[in-house]
Design a protein around this motif. Structure first.
Motif, PDB file in Angstrom:
ATOM      1  N   PRO A   5       3.281  12.952  -3.010  1.00 32.43           N
ATOM      2  CA  PRO A   5       4.208  11.689  -3.361  1.00 32.43           C
ATOM      3  C   PRO A   5       5.582  12.094  -3.154  1.00 32.43           C
ATOM      4  CG  PRO A   5       3.386  12.719  -5.544  1.00 32.43           C
ATOM      5  CD  PRO A   5       2.502  13.314  -4.470  1.00 32.43           C
ATOM      6  N   LYS A   6       6.253  13.330  -3.423  1.00 29.95           N
ATOM      7  CA  LYS A   6       7.557  13.431  -3.090  1.00 29.95           C
ATOM      8  C   LYS A   6       7.777  13.692  -1.691  1.00 29.95           C
ATOM      9  CE  LYS A   6       8.755  13.902  -7.326  1.00 29.95           C
ATOM     10  NZ  LYS A   6       9.420  12.721  -8.065  1.00 29.95           N
ATOM     11  N   LYS A   7       6.869  13.780  -0.734  1.00 29.35           N
ATOM     12  CA  LYS A   7       7.030  13.926   0.695  1.00 29.35           C
ATOM     13  C   LYS A   7       7.126  12.737   0.946  1.00 29.35           C
ATOM     14  CE  LYS A   7       4.754  18.534   1.186  1.00 29.35           C
ATOM     15  NZ  LYS A   7       3.733  19.273   1.604  1.00 29.35           N
ATOM     16  N   ASN A   8       6.574  11.492   0.525  1.00 26.15           N
ATOM     17  CA  ASN A   8       6.607  10.050   1.212  1.00 26.15           C
ATOM     18  C   ASN A   8       6.560   9.173   0.022  1.00 26.15           C
ATOM     19  OD1 ASN A   8       3.313  10.876   1.867  1.00 26.15           O
ATOM     20  ND2 ASN A   8       3.750  10.299  -0.021  1.00 26.15           N
ATOM     21  N   GLY A  40       8.449   6.340  -0.367  1.00 30.07           N
ATOM     22  CA  GLY A  40       8.270   5.026   0.010  1.00 30.07           C
ATOM     23  C   GLY A  40       6.621   4.672   0.321  1.00 30.07           C
ATOM     24  N   LEU A  41       6.081   5.537   0.746  1.00 23.71           N
ATOM     25  CA  LEU A  41       4.630   4.990   1.093  1.00 23.71           C
ATOM     26  C   LEU A  41       3.776   4.832  -0.005  1.00 23.71           C
ATOM     27  CD1 LEU A  41       2.867   4.570   3.566  1.00 23.71           C
ATOM     28  CD2 LEU A  41       2.183   6.956   3.603  1.00 23.71           C
ATOM     29  N   MET A  42       4.297   5.439  -1.112  1.00 25.72           N
ATOM     30  CA  MET A  42       3.583   5.320  -2.348  1.00 25.72           C
ATOM     31  C   MET A  42       3.403   3.941  -3.098  1.00 25.72           C
ATOM     32  SD  MET A  42       2.208   8.316  -3.307  1.00 25.72           S
ATOM     33  CE  MET A  42       1.730   8.152  -4.983  1.00 25.72           C
ATOM     34  N   VAL A  43       4.531   3.268  -2.487  1.00 30.58           N
ATOM     35  CA  VAL A  43       4.138   1.811  -2.514  1.00 30.58           C
ATOM     36  C   VAL A  43       2.691   1.168  -2.637  1.00 30.58           C
ATOM     37  CG1 VAL A  43       4.656   0.612  -0.407  1.00 30.58           C
ATOM     38  CG2 VAL A  43       5.359  -0.588  -2.508  1.00 30.58           C
ATOM     39  N   LEU A  44       1.947   1.704  -1.553  1.00 29.86           N
ATOM     40  CA  LEU A  44       0.695   1.388  -1.545  1.00 29.86           C
ATOM     41  C   LEU A  44      -0.281   1.858  -2.385  1.00 29.86           C
ATOM     42  CD1 LEU A  44       0.657   1.552   2.545  1.00 29.86           C
ATOM     43  CD2 LEU A  44       0.901  -0.366   1.001  1.00 29.86           C
ATOM     44  N   SER A  45       0.168   2.668  -3.450  1.00 29.46           N
ATOM     45  CA  SER A  45      -0.687   3.222  -4.530  1.00 29.46           C
ATOM     46  C   SER A  45      -0.270   2.552  -5.758  1.00 29.46           C
ATOM     47  CB  SER A  45      -0.576   4.844  -4.517  1.00 29.46           C
ATOM     48  OG  SER A  45      -1.225   5.399  -3.534  1.00 29.46           O
ATOM     49  N   LEU A  46       0.557   1.610  -5.900  1.00 27.22           N
ATOM     50  CA  LEU A  46       1.224   0.865  -7.052  1.00 27.22           C
ATOM     51  C   LEU A  46      -0.322   0.090  -7.552  1.00 27.22           C
ATOM     52  CD1 LEU A  46       4.693  -0.323  -6.346  1.00 27.22           C
ATOM     53  CD2 LEU A  46       3.726   1.681  -7.660  1.00 27.22           C
ATOM     54  N   PRO A  47      -0.311   0.234  -8.836  1.00 29.22           N
ATOM     55  CA  PRO A  47      -1.929  -0.452  -9.404  1.00 29.22           C
ATOM     56  C   PRO A  47      -1.644  -1.968  -9.411  1.00 29.22           C
ATOM     57  CG  PRO A  47      -0.299  -0.024 -11.178  1.00 29.22           C
ATOM     58  CD  PRO A  47       0.444   0.512  -9.841  1.00 29.22           C
ATOM     59  N   PHE A  48      -3.064  -2.231  -8.945  1.00 28.06           N
ATOM     60  CA  PHE A  48      -3.360  -3.947  -9.276  1.00 28.06           C
ATOM     61  C   PHE A  48      -2.603  -4.559  -8.199  1.00 28.06           C
ATOM     62  CE2 PHE A  48      -4.955  -2.308 -13.041  1.00 28.06           C
ATOM     63  CZ  PHE A  48      -6.410  -2.910 -13.168  1.00 28.06           C
ATOM     64  N   LEU A  49      -2.076  -4.150  -6.996  1.00 28.61           N
ATOM     65  CA  LEU A  49      -1.705  -4.895  -5.769  1.00 28.61           C
ATOM     66  C   LEU A  49      -2.787  -6.277  -5.518  1.00 28.61           C
ATOM     67  CD1 LEU A  49      -0.090  -2.482  -3.454  1.00 28.61           C
ATOM     68  CD2 LEU A  49       1.111  -3.735  -5.380  1.00 28.61           C
ATOM     69  N   PRO A  50      -2.356  -7.335  -5.245  1.00 33.65           N
ATOM     70  CA  PRO A  50      -3.037  -8.391  -5.124  1.00 33.65           C
ATOM     71  C   PRO A  50      -3.880  -8.383  -3.753  1.00 33.65           C
ATOM     72  CG  PRO A  50      -0.897  -9.079  -4.911  1.00 33.65           C
ATOM     73  CD  PRO A  50      -0.796  -7.876  -5.012  1.00 33.65           C
ATOM     74  N   ALA A  92      -6.250   7.709 -20.917  1.00 30.51           N
ATOM     75  CA  ALA A  92      -6.932   8.533 -20.112  1.00 30.51           C
ATOM     76  C   ALA A  92      -6.042   9.846 -19.683  1.00 30.51           C
ATOM     77  CB  ALA A  92      -7.657   8.093 -19.090  1.00 30.51           C
ATOM     78  N   THR A  93      -6.654  10.913 -19.216  1.00 26.42           N
ATOM     79  CA  THR A  93      -5.791  12.035 -18.672  1.00 26.42           C
ATOM     80  C   THR A  93      -6.059  12.247 -17.036  1.00 26.42           C
ATOM     81  OG1 THR A  93      -6.087  13.194 -20.854  1.00 26.42           O
ATOM     82  CG2 THR A  93      -5.344  14.437 -18.665  1.00 26.42           C
ATOM     83  N   PRO A  94      -5.256  11.537 -16.471  1.00 29.16           N
ATOM     84  CA  PRO A  94      -5.443  11.545 -15.197  1.00 29.16           C
ATOM     85  C   PRO A  94      -5.315  13.061 -14.388  1.00 29.16           C
ATOM     86  CG  PRO A  94      -3.236  10.661 -15.330  1.00 29.16           C
ATOM     87  CD  PRO A  94      -3.832  11.103 -16.677  1.00 29.16           C
ATOM     88  N   THR A  95      -5.889  13.307 -13.178  1.00 25.42           N
ATOM     89  CA  THR A  95      -5.726  14.760 -12.571  1.00 25.42           C
ATOM     90  C   THR A  95      -5.773  14.070 -11.177  1.00 25.42           C
ATOM     91  OG1 THR A  95      -6.523  16.874 -12.016  1.00 25.42           O
ATOM     92  CG2 THR A  95      -8.088  15.119 -12.768  1.00 25.42           C
ATOM     93  N   SER A  96      -5.075  14.987 -10.220  1.00 27.33           N
ATOM     94  CA  SER A  96      -4.910  14.667  -8.705  1.00 27.33           C
ATOM     95  C   SER A  96      -5.581  15.707  -8.278  1.00 27.33           C
ATOM     96  CB  SER A  96      -3.437  14.390  -8.345  1.00 27.33           C
ATOM     97  OG  SER A  96      -2.656  15.802  -8.748  1.00 27.33           O
ATOM     98  N   THR A  97      -6.873  16.328  -8.379  1.00 24.94           N
ATOM     99  CA  THR A  97      -7.379  17.266  -7.694  1.00 24.94           C
ATOM    100  C   THR A  97      -7.702  16.461  -6.141  1.00 24.94           C
ATOM    101  OG1 THR A  97      -9.451  16.556  -8.779  1.00 24.94           O
ATOM    102  CG2 THR A  97      -8.314  18.372  -9.648  1.00 24.94           C
TER     103      THR A  97
END
Length: 347
Positions: free
Chosen positions: A104-107, A109-119, A194-199
């Motif tokens: 996420p630190k490399k991109n 702005g592109l993380m906007v597409l991983s925001l939750p519950f986009l319509p 919950a406890t998220p992990t990004s494996t």
């Protein structure tokens, strides 16, 4: 033949049949040009979610009578999945697939597409929202930093969650569950308890099997089955739809700029056609996977009341936090608003 080998042979033959079904005729004129080989860095194996690159390689080879070969290197043969941007930046290969939440630190702005519950409710929505984000100056700037340009998306479907143990039927049931989930989806789950992990995707099967994680959020249905998570799971959600991620196909800007103009034009001509093959791939695999999953596992469906509760109490704060975190570096609120506008909505 050992049982494990037989299992993989069956999976391979099944996917090979699926690929034939997914292909469609692409009316592309022949393109003359020099002999050229490109190398593309990928992870895992060929699967429904990589139909976009499989089709690209096939169609480029066909259109140029084999003069231009895009060699696909699966299994992290050229680079670790999290390091594909780095590999592009140093010229180690000519193209790659990346996932925004792997780094996420490399991109940012592109993380906007991983925001939750986009319509996002349809395939057209998936296309519109990604094209809008890719055209935003912040996302272009991020790619330029790594010497990359986004070619197309793999158009990941909305995520669902699959796991073992007692199924989370209520919001409170998510507390204390360890879930592989990146980006905004992981942040929403964290707020729920919950406890998220990004494996990485390839580590999930062992984690669920050994009990070091309880569940995984993946693009539904193809990714859960591609990584065999259903084999070690007891339940899955089918209408949670907490969000998606973005795993685009990127090209080396230097390699692209060196292409003869007719090869550049070929790439642009092919993109909508191979994107359509990606759509067909997802639809075909859903038609096969859903009946199997419903037969083997417990399906969890949430009421609109529960979904709306999560959306308002947990998801919107995550979006606002993302805006606050990034507002000093770029117009984060404007980027979120652009995404909603592309979907015909207001944020």
């Amino acid at each position: 033949m050992k049982l494990a080998s037989l299992k993989y042979l069956v999976l391979f033959l099944s996917f090979a049949t699926f690929c034939v079904q997914a292909q469609s005729s692409i009316p592309i004129d022949k393109v003359e040009g020099p002999k050229l080989r490109w190398d593309m860095s990928l992870w895992g194996t060929t699967r429904p979610g990589t139909r976009i690159v499989d089709a690209l390689s096939e169609q480029v080879k066909e259109a140029t009578d084999g003069n231009w070969e895009i060699k696909l290197h699966y299994g992290e043969a050229l680079s670790k999945a999290r390091e594909n941007l780095d590999g592009i930046s140093i010229g180690a290969f000519d193209g790659a697939m990346i996932c925004n939440f792997y780094h996420p630190k490399k991109n940012p702005g592109l993380m906007v597409l991983s925001l939750p519950f986009l319509p996002i409710d349809s395939w057209d929505d998936h296309v519109k929202v990604r094209k809008a984000a890719y055209e935003h100056e912040q996302v272009k700037r991020e790619m330029r930093r790594w010497g990359a340009r986004i070619y197309s998306s793999s158009y990941l479907p909305m995520y669902e969650i699959m796991g073992s143990g007692d199924p989370p039927r209520a919001v409170s049931d998510w507390r204390a569950l360890s879930v592989r989930a990146g980006g905004g989806i992981g942040e929403v789950l964290a707020k729920i308890g919950a406890t998220p992990t990004s494996t990485t995707a390839t580590e999930v099967y062992t984690g669920v099997q050994q009990g070091t994680m309880d569940a995984a959020a993946f693009p539904f249905t193809y990714a859960h089955v591609s990584y065999r998570i259903h084999e070690v799971s007891d339940w899955f959600t089918s209408n949670f739809s907490p969000g998606t991620a973005d795993c685009p196909v990127i090209l080396s800007a230097r390699a692209y700029d060196k292409l003869p103009s007719q090869y550049q034009e070929l790439l642009e001509t092919l993109e909508p056609h191979i994107a359509e093959q990606q759509r067909i791939a997802y639809e075909n695999v859903d038609a096969e996977n859903l009946p199997m999953l419903r037969e083997k596992l417990t399906e969890i469906e949430y009421t609109d009341q529960v979904i709306n509760q999560i959306r308002e109490e947990f998801a919107r704060p995550v979006i606002e936090e993302w805006i606050e975190e990034n507002k000093k570096d770029f117009d984060a609120r404007g980027l979120v608003q652009l995404v909603f506008e592309a979907l015909g909505k207001e944020y």
